[in-house]
Design a protein around this motif. Structure first.
Motif, PDB file in Angstrom:
ATOM      1  N   LEU A   1      77.102 -40.653  81.618  1.00 16.13           N
ATOM      2  CA  LEU A   1      78.551 -40.816  81.713  1.00 16.13           C
ATOM      3  C   LEU A   1      79.054 -40.366  83.077  1.00 16.13           C
ATOM      4  CD1 LEU A   1      81.311 -41.374  80.261  1.00 16.13           C
ATOM      5  CD2 LEU A   1      81.313 -38.951  79.662  1.00 16.13           C
ATOM      6  N   PHE A   2      78.554 -39.225  83.580  1.00 16.34           N
ATOM      7  CA  PHE A   2      78.987 -38.721  84.871  1.00 16.34           C
ATOM      8  C   PHE A   2      78.606 -39.679  86.000  1.00 16.34           C
ATOM      9  CE2 PHE A   2      78.115 -34.377  82.784  1.00 16.34           C
ATOM     10  CZ  PHE A   2      79.358 -34.405  82.170  1.00 16.34           C
ATOM     11  N   ALA A   3      77.488 -40.394  85.835  1.00 19.26           N
ATOM     12  CA  ALA A   3      77.026 -41.307  86.879  1.00 19.26           C
ATOM     13  C   ALA A   3      77.814 -42.608  86.914  1.00 19.26           C
ATOM     14  CB  ALA A   3      75.540 -41.605  86.676  1.00 19.26           C
ATOM     15  N   ASP A   4      78.565 -42.895  85.892  1.00 20.89           N
ATOM     16  CA  ASP A   4      79.339 -44.137  85.826  1.00 20.89           C
ATOM     17  C   ASP A   4      80.630 -43.959  86.635  1.00 20.89           C
ATOM     18  OD1 ASP A   4      80.901 -46.355  85.141  1.00 20.89           O
ATOM     19  OD2 ASP A   4      79.974 -46.508  83.166  1.00 20.89           O
ATOM     20  N   GLU A   5      80.731 -44.672  87.752  1.00 23.08           N
ATOM     21  CA  GLU A   5      81.876 -44.518  88.636  1.00 23.08           C
ATOM     22  C   GLU A   5      83.153 -45.122  88.059  1.00 23.08           C
ATOM     23  OE1 GLU A   5      80.856 -46.106  92.414  1.00 23.08           O
ATOM     24  OE2 GLU A   5      79.335 -44.578  92.845  1.00 23.08           O
ATOM     25  N   THR A   6      83.038 -45.898  86.986  1.00 24.29           N
ATOM     26  CA  THR A   6      84.228 -46.500  86.371  1.00 24.29           C
ATOM     27  C   THR A   6      85.049 -45.470  85.606  1.00 24.29           C
ATOM     28  OG1 THR A   6      82.938 -48.515  86.111  1.00 24.29           O
ATOM     29  CG2 THR A   6      85.025 -48.423  84.930  1.00 24.29           C
ATOM     30  N   VAL A   7      84.408 -44.385  85.180  1.00 24.84           N
ATOM     31  CA  VAL A   7      85.084 -43.368  84.371  1.00 24.84           C
ATOM     32  C   VAL A   7      86.023 -42.545  85.253  1.00 24.84           C
ATOM     33  CG1 VAL A   7      84.768 -41.343  82.911  1.00 24.84           C
ATOM     34  CG2 VAL A   7      83.162 -43.248  82.760  1.00 24.84           C
TER      35      VAL A   7
ATOM     36  N   LEU B   1      99.765 -35.886  80.304  1.00 25.06           N
ATOM     37  CA  LEU B   1      98.535 -35.981  81.086  1.00 25.06           C
ATOM     38  C   LEU B   1      98.510 -37.261  81.914  1.00 25.06           C
ATOM     39  CD1 LEU B   1      95.698 -34.770  81.669  1.00 25.06           C
ATOM     40  CD2 LEU B   1      94.857 -36.154  79.755  1.00 25.06           C
ATOM     41  N   ALA B   2      98.929 -38.370  81.302  1.00 22.86           N
ATOM     42  CA  ALA B   2      98.947 -39.645  82.032  1.00 22.86           C
ATOM     43  C   ALA B   2      99.881 -39.564  83.238  1.00 22.86           C
ATOM     44  CB  ALA B   2      99.378 -40.772  81.088  1.00 22.86           C
ATOM     45  N   LYS B   3     101.038 -38.942  83.065  1.00 13.87           N
ATOM     46  CA  LYS B   3     101.972 -38.789  84.181  1.00 13.87           C
ATOM     47  C   LYS B   3     101.358 -37.922  85.279  1.00 13.87           C
ATOM     48  CE  LYS B   3     106.218 -39.298  81.455  1.00 13.87           C
ATOM     49  NZ  LYS B   3     107.466 -38.620  80.993  1.00 13.87           N
ATOM     50  N   ALA B   4     100.661 -36.861  84.876  1.00 12.07           N
ATOM     51  CA  ALA B   4     100.039 -35.986  85.868  1.00 12.07           C
ATOM     52  C   ALA B   4      98.984 -36.736  86.671  1.00 12.07           C
ATOM     53  CB  ALA B   4      99.429 -34.772  85.176  1.00 12.07           C
ATOM     54  N   LEU B   5      98.202 -37.573  86.015  1.00 13.38           N
ATOM     55  CA  LEU B   5      97.175 -38.342  86.713  1.00 13.38           C
ATOM     56  C   LEU B   5      97.777 -39.309  87.720  1.00 13.38           C
ATOM     57  CD1 LEU B   5      94.720 -39.048  83.770  1.00 13.38           C
ATOM     58  CD2 LEU B   5      94.135 -37.913  85.902  1.00 13.38           C
TER      59      LEU B   5
ATOM     60  N   LYS C   1      94.903 -48.710  84.380  1.00 13.35           N
ATOM     61  CA  LYS C   1      94.576 -47.992  83.156  1.00 13.35           C
ATOM     62  C   LYS C   1      93.565 -46.896  83.464  1.00 13.35           C
ATOM     63  CE  LYS C   1      95.509 -51.173  79.345  1.00 13.35           C
ATOM     64  NZ  LYS C   1      96.191 -50.193  78.485  1.00 13.35           N
ATOM     65  N   ILE C   2      93.696 -45.781  82.784  1.00 10.50           N
ATOM     66  CA  ILE C   2      92.812 -44.638  82.986  1.00 10.50           C
ATOM     67  C   ILE C   2      91.617 -44.785  82.053  1.00 10.50           C
ATOM     68  CG2 ILE C   2      92.645 -42.126  82.899  1.00 10.50           C
ATOM     69  CD1 ILE C   2      95.797 -42.175  83.141  1.00 10.50           C
ATOM     70  N   ASN C   3      90.448 -45.001  82.629  1.00  6.34           N
ATOM     71  CA  ASN C   3      89.234 -45.154  81.829  1.00  6.34           C
ATOM     72  C   ASN C   3      88.744 -43.788  81.359  1.00  6.34           C
ATOM     73  OD1 ASN C   3      88.969 -47.984  81.964  1.00  6.34           O
ATOM     74  ND2 ASN C   3      88.120 -47.835  84.041  1.00  6.34           N
TER      75      ASN C   3
ATOM     76  N   PRO D   1      99.357 -46.875  76.196  1.00  4.70           N
ATOM     77  CA  PRO D   1      98.863 -47.970  77.043  1.00  4.70           C
ATOM     78  C   PRO D   1      98.288 -47.502  78.372  1.00  4.70           C
ATOM     79  CG  PRO D   1     101.270 -47.879  77.082  1.00  4.70           C
ATOM     80  CD  PRO D   1     100.824 -46.890  76.047  1.00  4.70           C
ATOM     81  N   ASP D   2      98.539 -46.254  78.768  1.00  8.05           N
ATOM     82  CA  ASP D   2      98.016 -45.754  80.044  1.00  8.05           C
ATOM     83  C   ASP D   2      96.510 -45.544  80.012  1.00  8.05           C
ATOM     84  OD1 ASP D   2     100.696 -45.079  81.448  1.00  8.05           O
ATOM     85  OD2 ASP D   2     100.866 -44.126  79.487  1.00  8.05           O
ATOM     86  N   PHE D   3      95.937 -45.376  78.825  1.00 11.40           N
ATOM     87  CA  PHE D   3      94.524 -45.045  78.701  1.00 11.40           C
ATOM     88  C   PHE D   3      93.718 -46.213  78.145  1.00 11.40           C
ATOM     89  CE2 PHE D   3      96.740 -40.950  78.341  1.00 11.40           C
ATOM     90  CZ  PHE D   3      96.062 -40.201  79.304  1.00 11.40           C
ATOM     91  N   ASN D   4      92.446 -46.226  78.533  1.00 13.96           N
ATOM     92  CA  ASN D   4      91.480 -47.184  77.998  1.00 13.96           C
ATOM     93  C   ASN D   4      90.252 -46.406  77.546  1.00 13.96           C
ATOM     94  OD1 ASN D   4      89.957 -49.606  77.484  1.00 13.96           O
ATOM     95  ND2 ASN D   4      88.942 -49.286  79.464  1.00 13.96           N
ATOM     96  N   LEU D   5      89.958 -46.445  76.244  1.00 15.55           N
ATOM     97  CA  LEU D   5      88.764 -45.776  75.727  1.00 15.55           C
ATOM     98  C   LEU D   5      87.543 -46.551  76.218  1.00 15.55           C
ATOM     99  CD1 LEU D   5      87.539 -43.544  73.999  1.00 15.55           C
ATOM    100  CD2 LEU D   5      87.743 -45.057  72.019  1.00 15.55           C
ATOM    101  N   TYR D   6      86.908 -46.015  77.239  1.00 11.32           N
ATOM    102  CA  TYR D   6      85.854 -46.742  77.947  1.00 11.32           C
ATOM    103  C   TYR D   6      84.457 -46.414  77.415  1.00 11.32           C
ATOM    104  CZ  TYR D   6      82.817 -48.126  81.852  1.00 11.32           C
ATOM    105  OH  TYR D   6      81.815 -48.676  82.611  1.00 11.32           O
ATOM    106  N   ALA D   7      84.186 -45.132  77.141  1.00 10.21           N
ATOM    107  CA  ALA D   7      82.827 -44.740  76.755  1.00 10.21           C
ATOM    108  C   ALA D   7      82.852 -43.508  75.875  1.00 10.21           C
ATOM    109  CB  ALA D   7      81.973 -44.484  77.993  1.00 10.21           C
ATOM    110  N   ILE D   8      81.791 -43.362  75.066  1.00  3.50           N
ATOM    111  CA  ILE D   8      81.597 -42.189  74.217  1.00  3.50           C
ATOM    112  C   ILE D   8      80.147 -41.748  74.350  1.00  3.50           C
ATOM    113  CG2 ILE D   8      81.572 -41.294  71.845  1.00  3.50           C
ATOM    114  CD1 ILE D   8      83.801 -43.227  71.166  1.00  3.50           C
ATOM    115  N   VAL D   9      79.941 -40.447  74.459  1.00  2.00           N
ATOM    116  CA  VAL D   9      78.595 -39.881  74.475  1.00  2.00           C
ATOM    117  C   VAL D   9      78.285 -39.359  73.082  1.00  2.00           C
ATOM    118  CG1 VAL D   9      77.082 -38.121  75.451  1.00  2.00           C
ATOM    119  CG2 VAL D   9      78.777 -39.253  76.914  1.00  2.00           C
ATOM    120  N   GLN D  10      77.320 -39.978  72.417  1.00  2.00           N
ATOM    121  CA  GLN D  10      76.864 -39.542  71.095  1.00  2.00           C
ATOM    122  C   GLN D  10      75.342 -39.563  71.112  1.00  2.00           C
ATOM    123  OE1 GLN D  10      77.768 -42.068  67.707  1.00  2.00           O
ATOM    124  NE2 GLN D  10      77.835 -40.300  66.310  1.00  2.00           N
TER     125      GLN D  10
END
Length: 745
Positions: free
Chosen positions: A73-79, A336-340, A15-17, A39-48
């Motif tokens: 967010l940039f420092a999180d390697e899971t993203v 986009l998911a296919k491109a990734l 899954k794409i975080n 299903p290809d994506f996982n909403l992992y984080a939001i910057v607010q």
């Protein structure tokens, strides 16, 4: 190479975080719902940065991580993927940091404030081998995709004027201020709504020759230096002065219309007019779910109108239903998911967005200075010392393709001098023709040096870059000999003469019997005249209905055949003139041979459609003498055109040759796109044209395979048999033995 191409790919099962920067309207309505729908994506984080009651990302999405800073967010390697939905003046900084931290990035429109910044980010994405895409979701508006299909069909002819609008009636100043209304980098109507419209135009036609812009503030109370312009009009000119197309892009805040104009396209054959905006945005704002059957579907009252000029000067109007099933913004993220995962290209590349930003900047400069601006985005390199002519010469109207150097497109025109004069100036580059006169019905390729002082040559020639290969081939299109024998065979072929021979003989014998009884017996055959007249009316009505339905089927077939031929000509032209990359070496011999094979496959489609629909094969498909590879089913002209490599068919396995050929052509478009020969909008347009060919073939196949209803056939045979049996009684008294001849006829 373009910013949508990546060498790094993700696992197909992973899954794409996704991390989203910003939690405003854009994130809530145009991004997060589509991410959660796939299903290809996982909403992992939001910057607010500043959550508040009623506007808290963690409350709306309790399972996600909430960051206060984009750096976290940039420092999180899971993203894996960062979506930038903040205000435009922050896009460059956030995108740059995301790419440097190894993330793939999607940026809301407008991409960045300047085209220079856009080019820098595209370059950085290539260096980091990361995907960079821009969110131009309106390429998936239902009305826009429908318009693309109409343009590809050729029903409008050569486009003279193209208008695209995003007008609204909002005369009162806005009650709240946003980046769209305040004077700030990349703000106002030109960067907001104008970027959508210009992206669609660029997707269709590429870069223009000149740009003229008018940017203004229309609403009273906003005419201060602190307010962004709320209206814009951009005029784009394409082509040469002799063959020009004008594009008008307009967004207005004061347009008091009940039905706001969306598209108005006018061509040499017809026009298309469409009102009302796409329904997806108001549906999303209104809470319609993505899985709802009504999502993305326009009401019939919003469909466009196609007006086509007929040969007799009359105009035929018809309502054009929007394409079904409706394309939706989900397709952006699905692509986009296919491109990734290494299965394609990004939906909208950074290169495309940079070009659109350049057009926006030229429009703003034009508005500020009052002068039109020359657009040099895709102007080709200096012309080389070679010239390519691709000429199809019919028996009466010699034609030639002409190159427009300002915007790298080609058009067809009539030669202004005789073909013989052309040949005296050129060297014939085909291997099979040694005559000094072009042959009617053939494609010829000519090569000769450019004489830049020859005005006549400039106005009619095809100017090509040196890297374009000359195809040393000669393909026969049609060279039928019209003689009495062939005319007779065409008359007999496909007729019903053999089917009706026995009934005609029987009716003639019956008529002869009635005449014999009348002449040689005391009995006089007679029936009331009302019976004959009544049956005559019934038969006449049946024949009228049959003729009308038959002509309708015939005309539909002709229109679809025209669609196939038009798209084949356009694709052939593009393949022959654009199969190269300016920043790469000349095509290899193998690549040149591949281009030639693709052109041959295109030309073979017409033959294949005819042979398939009429079952005109060398042997019947599936016959015992059919070769194992299927090539025995091909007629000689197809085998000669395709060659041994492409002659292997799968008719006996259920794959029709027309579909097989279009699959081969689609694969060539994909390979050419990967090589950098075709940019993403161009490759997409070529695929649309190819899809139009398949759709037209499908319609013709439906006509071919749809039989006349059995009940109608039975009723018709009964009526005709009864009518033929009664006719002798009406003729016998006055015509005698001539009645037999009349009944037979």
């Amino acid at each position: 190479m373009f910013s949508g191409h990546i060498t790094f790919t993700m696992s197909a099962d992973k899954k794409i975080n996704v991390g989203v920067i910003g939690y405003g309207l854009s994130a809530k309505v145009f991004h997060i719902p589509f991410i959660q729908a796939l299903p290809d994506f996982n909403l992992y984080a939001i910057v607010q940065r500043s959550p508040k009651s009623g506007d808290d990302a963690s409350a709306d999405h309790p399972s996600i991580k909430l960051f206060r800073s984009a750096d976290d967010l940039f420092a999180d390697e899971t993203v894996d993927l960062v979506i930038v939905t903040s205000i435009p003046e922050t896009h460059y900084e956030f995108t740059q940091k995301a790419l440097e931290s190894g993330k793939h990035v999607v940026v809301e429109k407008p991409f960045v404030p300047t085209s220079k910044e856009a080019r820098e980010l595209v370059k950085l994405a290539k260096e980091k081998k990361r995907l960079l895409a821009v969110y131009q979701n309106r390429r998936w508006d239902q009305d826009f995709v429908t318009l693309k299909q109409i343009l590809a069909s050729g029903k409008l002819g050569d486009i003279a004027e193209f208008e695209t609008h995003f007008d609204r009636f909002r005369p009162d100043p806005p009650t709240r201020t946003t980046w769209k209304t305040l004077a700030s980098p990349a703000s106002g109507a030109l960067y907001d709504l104008g970027s959508h419209l210009l992206d669609q135009v660029y997707h269709l036609f590429g870069a223009p020759k000149t740009v003229t812009g008018f940017v203004q503030v229309q609403r009273k109370g906003l005419k201060t230096g602190d307010c962004a312009p709320d209206a814009c009009t951009v005029l784009l000119r394409y082509g040469s002065p002799e063959d020009e197309m004008l594009v008008t892009v307009k967004s207005s805040a004061i347009s008091p219309e009940q039905e706001q104009l969306r598209f108005w396209v006018r061509g040499t054959k017809g026009s298309f007019r469409k009102c009302h905006l796409d329904v997806q945005e108001p549906q999303l704002l209104g809470g319609v779910k993505l899985d709802s059957p009504e999502f993305g579907v326009e009401p019939s009252s919003s469909h466009g109108t196609l007006t086509v000029a007929s040969a007799d000067g009359k105009f035929n109007r018809e309502t054009v239903p929007s394409i079904e099933p409706p394309p939706t913004y989900v397709e952006y993220y699905r692509t986009l998911a296919k491109a990734l995962k290494g299965e394609g290209d990004v939906p909208v590349s950074g290169d495309d967005a940079a070009d659109v930003l350049k057009i926006i900047e030229l429009a703003q400069t034009s508005s500020d200075t009052g002068n039109s601006q020359a657009c040099s985005i895709t102007v080709p390199d200096a012309l080389q010392t070679s010239c390519l002519w691709l000429v199809h010469i019919p028996s009466t109207s010699p034609c030639v393709l002409r190159y427009h150097p300002q915007n790298t497109w080609w058009s067809a025109t009539m030669l202004k001098f005789r073909p013989q004069a052309l040949v005296r100036r050129a060297t014939l580059a085909t291997s099979h023709t040694a005559s000094s006169k072009p042959t009617a019905g053939l494609f010829h390729v000519f090569s000769f040096p450019i004489d830049t002082t020859d005005k006549k040559l400039k106005s009619t020639s095809i100017i090509a870059r040196h890297s374009i290969p000359l195809l040393k081939t000669q393909t026969r299109i049609s060279n039928h000999q019209h003689n009495a024998t062939s005319s007779l065979l065409r008359f007999a072929k496909g007729s019903v003469h053999s089917d009706i021979l026995l009934p005609v003989i029987l009716h003639a014998l019956f008529a002869a019997l009635i005449v014999y009884i009348d002449d040689f017996t005391p009995y006089t055959p007679h029936l009331p005249g009302s019976i004959t007249s009544s049956l005559s009316i019934v038969v006449g009505l049946l024949l009228v209905f049959r003729n009308q339905s038959s002509y309708a089927r015939f005309w539909s077939g002709q229109e679809n055949l025209t669609t196939i031929c038009t798209n084949i000509r356009n694709l052939t032209r593009t393949f022959l003139t654009c199969s190269y990359a300016a920043n790469k070496p000349e095509p290899t011999p193998a690549e040149r041979a591949e281009v030639e094979e693709a052109v041959h496959a295109l030309l073979a489609v017409v033959y294949a459609v005819k042979n398939t629909l009429q079952w005109e094969w060398e042997h019947s498909v599936g016959a015992p003498d059919l070769e194992d590879n299927g090539s025995g089913s091909l007629k000689p002209e197809l085998r000669e055109l395709l060659g041994p490599k492409m002659s292997q068919t799968y008719e006996f396995e259920g794959l029709g040759l027309p579909i097989q050929l279009t699959m081969s052509i689609e694969a060539f478009i994909k390979r050419s796109h990967d090589r950098g020969w075709f940019h993403s909008p161009q490759a997409s347009q070529l695929s649309v044209q190819l899809s139009s060919i398949v759709a037209a073939y499908g319609t013709m196949e439906t006509i071919r395979l749809t039989p006349i209803p059995v009940a109608y056939l039975i009723h018709t045979k009964q009526v005709l048999a009864l009518y033929g049996g009664i006719l002798p009684f009406g003729f016998v008294e006055s015509m005698q033995w001539w009645a037999v001849v009349l009944v037979s006829l």
